[in-house]
Design a protein around this motif. Structure first.
Motif, PDB file in Angstrom:
ATOM      1  N   ALA A   1      61.881  96.945  26.815  1.00  0.00           N
ATOM      2  CA  ALA A   1      61.129  95.684  26.840  1.00  0.00           C
ATOM      3  C   ALA A   1      59.756  95.899  27.463  1.00  0.00           C
ATOM      4  O   ALA A   1      58.737  95.377  26.970  1.00  0.00           O
ATOM      5  N   PHE A   2      59.702  96.672  28.549  1.00  0.00           N
ATOM      6  CA  PHE A   2      58.418  96.971  29.185  1.00  0.00           C
ATOM      7  C   PHE A   2      57.525  97.796  28.254  1.00  0.00           C
ATOM      8  O   PHE A   2      56.327  97.533  28.139  1.00  0.00           O
ATOM      9  N   ALA A   3      58.117  98.779  27.565  1.00  0.00           N
ATOM     10  CA  ALA A   3      57.354  99.614  26.632  1.00  0.00           C
ATOM     11  C   ALA A   3      56.810  98.795  25.476  1.00  0.00           C
ATOM     12  O   ALA A   3      55.658  98.976  25.049  1.00  0.00           O
ATOM     13  N   ARG A   4      57.621  97.886  24.966  1.00  0.00           N
ATOM     14  CA  ARG A   4      57.235  97.066  23.805  1.00  0.00           C
ATOM     15  C   ARG A   4      56.208  95.999  24.171  1.00  0.00           C
ATOM     16  O   ARG A   4      55.206  95.812  23.463  1.00  0.00           O
ATOM     17  N   ASP A   5      56.448  95.303  25.278  1.00  0.00           N
ATOM     18  CA  ASP A   5      55.636  94.128  25.616  1.00  0.00           C
ATOM     19  C   ASP A   5      54.409  94.455  26.449  1.00  0.00           C
ATOM     20  O   ASP A   5      53.452  93.684  26.468  1.00  0.00           O
ATOM     21  N   VAL A   6      54.445  95.595  27.165  1.00  0.00           N
ATOM     22  CA  VAL A   6      53.342  95.930  28.060  1.00  0.00           C
ATOM     23  C   VAL A   6      52.673  97.243  27.661  1.00  0.00           C
ATOM     24  O   VAL A   6      51.468  97.285  27.370  1.00  0.00           O
ATOM     25  N   MET A   7      53.439  98.316  27.626  1.00  0.00           N
ATOM     26  CA  MET A   7      52.829  99.633  27.454  1.00  0.00           C
ATOM     27  C   MET A   7      52.114  99.791  26.117  1.00  0.00           C
ATOM     28  O   MET A   7      50.964 100.258  26.074  1.00  0.00           O
ATOM     29  N   ARG A   8      52.775  99.421  25.026  1.00  0.00           N
ATOM     30  CA  ARG A   8      52.139  99.646  23.721  1.00  0.00           C
ATOM     31  C   ARG A   8      50.885  98.795  23.534  1.00  0.00           C
ATOM     32  O   ARG A   8      49.823  99.336  23.185  1.00  0.00           O
ATOM     33  N   PRO A   9      50.930  97.484  23.772  1.00  0.00           N
ATOM     34  CA  PRO A   9      49.686  96.703  23.592  1.00  0.00           C
ATOM     35  C   PRO A   9      48.598  97.066  24.595  1.00  0.00           C
ATOM     36  O   PRO A   9      47.417  97.126  24.236  1.00  0.00           O
ATOM     37  N   VAL A  10      48.967  97.324  25.853  1.00  0.00           N
ATOM     38  CA  VAL A  10      47.954  97.713  26.840  1.00  0.00           C
ATOM     39  C   VAL A  10      47.367  99.071  26.496  1.00  0.00           C
ATOM     40  O   VAL A  10      46.153  99.293  26.574  1.00  0.00           O
ATOM     41  N   GLY A  11      48.236 100.022  26.083  1.00  0.00           N
ATOM     42  CA  GLY A  11      47.759 101.348  25.706  1.00  0.00           C
ATOM     43  C   GLY A  11      46.778 101.310  24.554  1.00  0.00           C
ATOM     44  O   GLY A  11      45.771 102.035  24.556  1.00  0.00           O
ATOM     45  N   GLU A  12      47.041 100.474  23.564  1.00  0.00           N
ATOM     46  CA  GLU A  12      46.136 100.364  22.414  1.00  0.00           C
ATOM     47  C   GLU A  12      44.786  99.795  22.836  1.00  0.00           C
ATOM     48  O   GLU A  12      43.739 100.230  22.341  1.00  0.00           O
ATOM     49  N   LYS A  13      44.789  98.837  23.758  1.00  0.00           N
ATOM     50  CA  LYS A  13      43.518  98.267  24.229  1.00  0.00           C
ATOM     51  C   LYS A  13      42.746  99.282  25.070  1.00  0.00           C
ATOM     52  O   LYS A  13      41.530  99.437  24.909  1.00  0.00           O
ATOM     53  N   LEU A  14      43.445  99.963  25.979  1.00  0.00           N
ATOM     54  CA  LEU A  14      42.771 100.945  26.828  1.00  0.00           C
ATOM     55  C   LEU A  14      42.206 102.093  25.995  1.00  0.00           C
ATOM     56  O   LEU A  14      41.162 102.661  26.330  1.00  0.00           O
ATOM     57  N   ASP A  15      42.887 102.450  24.924  1.00  0.00           N
ATOM     58  CA  ASP A  15      42.445 103.551  24.070  1.00  0.00           C
ATOM     59  C   ASP A  15      41.053 103.295  23.501  1.00  0.00           C
ATOM     60  O   ASP A  15      40.306 104.245  23.232  1.00  0.00           O
ATOM     61  N   ARG A  16      40.692 102.036  23.343  1.00  0.00           N
ATOM     62  CA  ARG A  16      39.399 101.685  22.740  1.00  0.00           C
ATOM     63  C   ARG A  16      38.330 101.370  23.779  1.00  0.00           C
ATOM     64  O   ARG A  16      37.195 101.042  23.429  1.00  0.00           O
ATOM     65  N   MET A  17      38.681 101.479  25.047  1.00  0.00           N
ATOM     66  CA  MET A  17      37.739 101.185  26.120  1.00  0.00           C
ATOM     67  C   MET A  17      37.065 102.463  26.602  1.00  0.00           C
ATOM     68  O   MET A  17      37.570 103.561  26.410  1.00  0.00           O
ATOM     69  N   THR A  18      35.923 102.311  27.237  1.00  0.00           N
ATOM     70  CA  THR A  18      35.270 103.459  27.856  1.00  0.00           C
ATOM     71  C   THR A  18      35.978 103.790  29.170  1.00  0.00           C
ATOM     72  O   THR A  18      36.722 102.966  29.728  1.00  0.00           O
ATOM     73  N   GLN A  19      35.715 104.980  29.685  1.00  0.00           N
ATOM     74  CA  GLN A  19      36.337 105.378  30.942  1.00  0.00           C
ATOM     75  C   GLN A  19      35.908 104.444  32.084  1.00  0.00           C
ATOM     76  O   GLN A  19      36.732 104.073  32.923  1.00  0.00           O
ATOM     77  N   ASP A  20      34.653 104.061  32.116  1.00  0.00           N
ATOM     78  CA  ASP A  20      34.177 103.159  33.163  1.00  0.00           C
ATOM     79  C   ASP A  20      34.862 101.803  33.076  1.00  0.00           C
ATOM     80  O   ASP A  20      35.182 101.184  34.106  1.00  0.00           O
ATOM     81  N   GLU A  21      35.100 101.329  31.872  1.00  0.00           N
ATOM     82  CA  GLU A  21      35.777 100.036  31.697  1.00  0.00           C
ATOM     83  C   GLU A  21      37.220 100.102  32.194  1.00  0.00           C
ATOM     84  O   GLU A  21      37.720  99.159  32.810  1.00  0.00           O
ATOM     85  N   ILE A  22      37.887 101.228  31.937  1.00  0.00           N
ATOM     86  CA  ILE A  22      39.275 101.374  32.385  1.00  0.00           C
ATOM     87  C   ILE A  22      39.358 101.380  33.906  1.00  0.00           C
ATOM     88  O   ILE A  22      40.290 100.825  34.498  1.00  0.00           O
ATOM     89  N   LEU A  23      38.374 102.013  34.559  1.00  0.00           N
ATOM     90  CA  LEU A  23      38.411 102.175  36.007  1.00  0.00           C
ATOM     91  C   LEU A  23      38.082 100.895  36.771  1.00  0.00           C
ATOM     92  O   LEU A  23      38.349 100.812  37.973  1.00  0.00           O
ATOM     93  N   LYS A  24      37.507  99.901  36.124  1.00  0.00           N
ATOM     94  CA  LYS A  24      37.179  98.656  36.818  1.00  0.00           C
ATOM     95  C   LYS A  24      38.454  97.979  37.313  1.00  0.00           C
ATOM     96  O   LYS A  24      39.472  97.955  36.622  1.00  0.00           O
ATOM     97  N   LYS A  25      38.391  97.440  38.517  1.00  0.00           N
ATOM     98  CA  LYS A  25      39.575  96.848  39.128  1.00  0.00           C
ATOM     99  C   LYS A  25      40.086  95.626  38.380  1.00  0.00           C
ATOM    100  O   LYS A  25      41.228  95.204  38.589  1.00  0.00           O
ATOM    101  N   ASP A  26      39.263  95.028  37.510  1.00  0.00           N
ATOM    102  CA  ASP A  26      39.737  93.902  36.720  1.00  0.00           C
ATOM    103  C   ASP A  26      40.161  94.318  35.314  1.00  0.00           C
ATOM    104  O   ASP A  26      40.401  93.471  34.454  1.00  0.00           O
ATOM    105  N   SER A  27      40.289  95.643  35.069  1.00  0.00           N
ATOM    106  CA  SER A  27      40.747  96.101  33.759  1.00  0.00           C
ATOM    107  C   SER A  27      42.251  95.854  33.642  1.00  0.00           C
ATOM    108  O   SER A  27      42.955  95.704  34.644  1.00  0.00           O
ATOM    109  N   ILE A  28      42.744  95.856  32.423  1.00  0.00           N
ATOM    110  CA  ILE A  28      44.168  95.563  32.204  1.00  0.00           C
ATOM    111  C   ILE A  28      45.063  96.667  32.746  1.00  0.00           C
ATOM    112  O   ILE A  28      46.262  96.446  32.928  1.00  0.00           O
ATOM    113  N   TYR A  29      44.504  97.834  33.031  1.00  0.00           N
ATOM    114  CA  TYR A  29      45.306  98.871  33.687  1.00  0.00           C
ATOM    115  C   TYR A  29      45.806  98.351  35.025  1.00  0.00           C
ATOM    116  O   TYR A  29      46.975  98.552  35.386  1.00  0.00           O
TER     117      TYR A  29
END
Length: 405
Positions: free
Chosen positions: A21-49
């Motif tokens: 459930a965690f992999a389906r509802d959180v990891m896959r959609p979050v991973g797809e969004k992070l994959d398209r972000m820049t490294q600086d965007e991922i590191l921001k404390k308000d990023s979905i990471y």
């Protein structure tokens, strides 16, 4: 789907359902969004990471302390199930989870309860072993893979042990998983006890990343596993008390052996899950996509390809779970078996993802479908935690019986 799975216990089923459930509802959609972000965007404390992935992962309370309450035989069955589901969700985020688990895991393995209290399980952890001039060398303190004329040269990172303190100088390579964001680092370093640095009898210690003299390099821009922050760590006269040491020079070889049994085993489970994800995408697509007037599953070449994908996933899972159970219950875990799971699963993940992308044709190349991301992620897996070529050589030597030579 396959009918080849033995029944799971109630405990195994509960962990599998929670992890999936965690992999389906959180990891896959979050991973797809992070994959398209820049490294600086991922590191921001308000990023979905930080706002979605981390808090929801911590809420699962899946960590070495809680899992350690299970009997070894049960843990040997549960852990690969959990990590396979995580890998099904996102390979890079699974590796970031694995890196977070290593500081408390090593503290538990070597009986360092004071370090577990000092660095609790909710901190972000990283594992620093490879160096700019010593990548795969770092996996080989016994020098089994060295050329007869080869020399290790000066280590890039040295821990000078001086009485009840340790002084760190040097750097670790850009491939430290979680390096740019970690709170605590499991550091594997050459040790200097007054006679110069000795990479064969080094030291393992937990290093707080806010210690004076610790700095970080950039979050490297990569082909795959882009949600996984990786970057260099630098040490400039970092002085720590000796009670940060997990394993001293006398235990260093054991510590290298131990962490590779753990890391390779988890990698095997993660990338089995990734391979399964590719297979499921291709299987579903084959029922929906029509060519030649029928769903493409009707074509013999498609059915044959799906069978071989299935065969590889099942073989990888069977090996991973068998080795996990053995290594969790045996007095001496089998390193060559752990290496076999990592090599088998990562190779399987890449091959199945490639075949799945081929089956999806042009659609497989687009970001509309997740298979192109899975393929990029899987390609990196054959290099990280020891490239498959070096692990194969090390594993082969582990199997050798010198008495028969």
């Amino acid at each position: 789907m396959t009918g080849a799975e033995p029944p799971l216990s109630d405990t195994e089923t509960a962990f599998q359902d929670m992890a999936h459930a965690f992999a389906r509802d959180v990891m896959r959609p979050v991973g797809e969004k992070l994959d398209r972000m820049t490294q600086d965007e991922i590191l921001k404390k308000d990023s979905i990471y930080y706002t979605e992935f981390r808090p929801k992962y911590l809420a699962l309370e899946i960590n070495p302390v809680t899992l350690g309450e299970l009997p070894p035989a049960e843990l040997g069955k549960v852990l690969p199930i959990i990590m396979e589901e995580f890998g099904w969700g996102d390979g890079g985020l699974s590796v970031t989870i694995g890196a977070c688990q290593l500081p408390p895991l090593l503290a538990l393995m070597f009986g360092k309860q004071h370090l577990l209290q000092r660095f609790p399980v909710d901190l972000i952890g990283c594992w620093a072993i490879t160096e700019p001039d010593h990548g795969s060398d770092s996996l080989d303190p016994s020098k089994q893979i060295f050329h007869p004329q080869g020399k290790y040269g000066r280590p890039n990172c040295v821990a000078r042990i001086d009485g009840n303190k340790v002084i760190l100088n040097g750097q670790k390579s850009a491939w430290v998983s979680n390096g740019p964001i970690a709170d605590v680092c499991v550091l594997y370093s050459a040790a200097d006890r007054g006679n110069g640095p000795d990479p064969e009898n080094g030291v393992v210690m937990l290093v707080p990343m806010n210690a004076k003299g610790v700095s970080r390099g950039k979050f490297i821009d990569k082909l795959g596993q882009r949600p996984l922050p990786q970057g260099e760590i630098f040490f400039d006269n970092v002085e720590l008390s000796a009670d940060h040491i997990i394993a001293g020079p006398e235990e260093f070889q054991r510590a290298v052996y131990a962490i590779h049994c753990e890391a390779n085993g988890q990698m095997g489970a993660i990338w089995t899950g990734s391979a399964r994800a590719s297979f499921e995408i291709a299987w579903k697509y084959a029922h929906e996509r029509k060519q030649g007037g029928v769903p493409i599953y009707r074509h013999q070449s498609v059915a044959k390809s799906l069978f071989h994908m299935y065969r590889k996933v099942e073989a990888s899972r069977a090996l991973v779970r068998r080795v996990a159970l053995y290594n969790m219950t045996s007095p001496m875990p089998s390193l060559q078996s752990a290496m076999a799971t990592k090599v088998t699963a990562t190779q399987t993940a890449f091959e199945v993802a490639s075949d799945a992308l081929q089956m999806l044709g042009g659609n497989g190349n687009t970001r509309e479908y997740p298979i192109e991301k899975i393929l990029r992620d899987a390609r990196a897996s054959m290099i990280e935690d020891g490239c498959n070529e070096i692990l194969s050589i090390k594993g082969g030597y582990q199997m050798m019986d010198p008495d028969l030579l």
